[in-house]
Design a protein around this motif. Sequence first.
Motif, PDB file in Angstrom:
ATOM      1  N   LEU A  58       0.779  -1.233  -0.076  1.00  0.00           N
ATOM      2  CA  LEU A  58      -0.107   0.061  -0.038  1.00  0.00           C
ATOM      3  C   LEU A  58       0.848   1.155   0.090  1.00  0.00           C
ATOM      4  CD1 LEU A  58      -2.678  -1.272   2.770  1.00  0.00           C
ATOM      5  CD2 LEU A  58      -2.738  -1.211   0.208  1.00  0.00           C
ATOM      6  N   ASP A  59       1.030   1.830  -1.300  1.00  0.00           N
ATOM      7  CA  ASP A  59       2.052   2.985  -1.121  1.00  0.00           C
ATOM      8  C   ASP A  59       1.503   3.984  -0.121  1.00  0.00           C
ATOM      9  OD1 ASP A  59       3.529   5.117  -2.316  1.00  0.00           O
ATOM     10  OD2 ASP A  59       3.609   4.290  -4.339  1.00  0.00           O
ATOM     11  N   GLY A  60       2.388   4.468   0.418  1.00  0.00           N
ATOM     12  CA  GLY A  60       2.252   5.820   1.455  1.00  0.00           C
ATOM     13  C   GLY A  60       1.613   5.275   2.669  1.00  0.00           C
ATOM     14  N   THR A  96       9.163   6.025  -3.299  1.00  0.00           N
ATOM     15  CA  THR A  96       8.493   4.743  -4.001  1.00  0.00           C
ATOM     16  C   THR A  96       9.633   4.146  -4.778  1.00  0.00           C
ATOM     17  OG1 THR A  96       6.470   5.854  -3.671  1.00  0.00           O
ATOM     18  CG2 THR A  96       6.582   4.167  -5.548  1.00  0.00           C
ATOM     19  N   ALA A  97      10.273   4.754  -5.748  1.00  0.00           N
ATOM     20  CA  ALA A  97      11.203   4.271  -6.643  1.00  0.00           C
ATOM     21  C   ALA A  97      12.275   3.413  -5.910  1.00  0.00           C
ATOM     22  CB  ALA A  97      11.935   5.276  -7.437  1.00  0.00           C
ATOM     23  N   TYR A 214      -0.123  -4.369  -5.659  1.00  0.00           N
ATOM     24  CA  TYR A 214       0.388  -2.962  -5.424  1.00  0.00           C
ATOM     25  C   TYR A 214      -0.810  -1.855  -5.515  1.00  0.00           C
ATOM     26  CZ  TYR A 214       2.369   1.595  -6.294  1.00  0.00           C
ATOM     27  OH  TYR A 214       2.909   2.919  -6.131  1.00  0.00           O
ATOM     28  N   TYR A 215      -0.922  -1.131  -4.705  1.00  0.00           N
ATOM     29  CA  TYR A 215      -2.185   0.127  -4.628  1.00  0.00           C
ATOM     30  C   TYR A 215      -1.426   1.169  -4.245  1.00  0.00           C
ATOM     31  CZ  TYR A 215      -6.333   2.473  -3.933  1.00  0.00           C
ATOM     32  OH  TYR A 215      -7.364   3.297  -4.101  1.00  0.00           O
ATOM     33  N   ASP A 216      -1.782   2.354  -5.261  1.00  0.00           N
ATOM     34  CA  ASP A 216      -1.309   3.528  -4.886  1.00  0.00           C
ATOM     35  C   ASP A 216      -2.069   4.546  -4.489  1.00  0.00           C
ATOM     36  OD1 ASP A 216      -2.499   3.654  -7.419  1.00  0.00           O
ATOM     37  OD2 ASP A 216      -1.131   4.581  -8.348  1.00  0.00           O
ATOM     38  N   GLY A 217      -3.333   4.309  -4.045  1.00  0.00           N
ATOM     39  CA  GLY A 217      -3.995   5.286  -3.826  1.00  0.00           C
ATOM     40  C   GLY A 217      -4.102   6.309  -2.667  1.00  0.00           C
ATOM     41  N   ILE A 218      -3.452   5.569  -1.373  1.00  0.00           N
ATOM     42  CA  ILE A 218      -3.369   6.359  -0.416  1.00  0.00           C
ATOM     43  C   ILE A 218      -2.281   7.469  -0.751  1.00  0.00           C
ATOM     44  CG2 ILE A 218      -1.943   6.152   1.884  1.00  0.00           C
ATOM     45  CD1 ILE A 218      -3.563   3.609   2.334  1.00  0.00           C
ATOM     46  N   ALA A 259       3.870  -1.323   3.226  1.00  0.00           N
ATOM     47  CA  ALA A 259       4.228  -0.252   2.494  1.00  0.00           C
ATOM     48  C   ALA A 259       5.475   0.207   2.388  1.00  0.00           C
ATOM     49  CB  ALA A 259       3.387   0.873   3.308  1.00  0.00           C
ATOM     50  N   ASP A 260       5.605   1.322   1.273  1.00  0.00           N
ATOM     51  CA  ASP A 260       6.904   1.616   0.945  1.00  0.00           C
ATOM     52  C   ASP A 260       7.513   2.775   1.841  1.00  0.00           C
ATOM     53  OD1 ASP A 260       5.108   3.388  -0.164  1.00  0.00           O
ATOM     54  OD2 ASP A 260       5.966   3.644  -2.107  1.00  0.00           O
TER      55      ASP A 260
END
Length: 392
Positions: A58-60, A96-97, A214-218, A259-260
């Motif tokens: 969960l990105d972020g 993220t990268a 992978y989900y980037d919404g947050i 998460a990242d």
Amino acid sequence: MTDTGHLTTNPQAAPVLPDYAGACLTNVVPALLAGREDAPGWLPAITRGANQIVLLVLDGLGWEQLLDRASIAPTLAAVASSDAGRAITSVVPTTTATALTSIATGRAPSEHGVLGYRVAVADDQVLNVLRWQVGSGRARDARRSIPAATFQPFAPFPGSSSPVPIVSRVEFAGTGFTAVHLGDSPLYGYRVLSTMVVETRQLLAQGSPFIYGYYDGIDKVAHAHGLGEHYDAELRAVDELVAEIAASLPDGAVLVVTADHGQVDVGPRVVLPGKDIMSAVRFISGEGRFRWLHAQPGAAKELLADADELYGETTWVRTRDQLLDDGWFGGPLREGVVSRLGDVALIPHAPIAFLDPADTGETRLAARHGSLTSAEMFVPLLCLAGDGNISS
């Protein structure tokens, strides 16, 4: 732009460094793919012996942001407060990268060499790693000039006995960054959250032993709106997503959520380095909360002194050599990647960001990440079984 003179600095006396030898994003995939007897002690015991694993990134979503909102994320919060959940560290920089590449390859940034969101490449150019473009303004697609396999040569998911299916947004297929951190892994694209759940469920039914989601919404919502009402609404939706995926797990399967990086609400507190600094700078790379200054020939020492005098109360000001000597990237850099870094780094511990005039789009970001505060460095590691069991 803002004056930083009256900002309250972060109370932390020192940066939070990644636990590269232990509970860190670099070690999540190797730990999950290890046999039951080889699993490290920091990995929740519920994962040991699982015959199928879904790893959902969960990105972020930072650990501190989750704990602060436990009442609106009951599924995630219940696991976080149990033996099946804990905090682990991200990597440097907390972006993220870099972090997604560390998750997928199981390697520290010093090894894989994806050392930030915007990194220096040949001829004083800057590569935007997520967009895989070089330059500013009319940026150029770099997929041919900078091949992914040359830039980052390590295959993803080391130790997997078969190709790992990726459940991610359909538009990420074929991008330079996808190739850099996920290689040739087969991508099962989704367009909306409901199809993400369906794709995951179908792969589980087909018997896939390991699935990466992978989900980037947050992260998107935090960048656009900060950590307020919009962020809370997105977290509620993500909590429901996690609950739905967990409910679809067959017997013996486990969902692992991480998460990242976390987030810091920066808002309009953006600092443009002044002429007294820029006169010693060739160009700038990195991002707002991990900004690299590339010095004019012979000016690095002067640049360090001036930057420390101007920003030392709100920012960790470090040279490249200091960061390497202190192991911030996980060890000695592999050959050929040191040139991707600048000479002096500005890494804020106050809620500010440093602007690169060549990348003014960053001024629109509300919440940020990249630095080594606890809010950015600590991320969740949460493990759920399909029957709702979260005990170890």
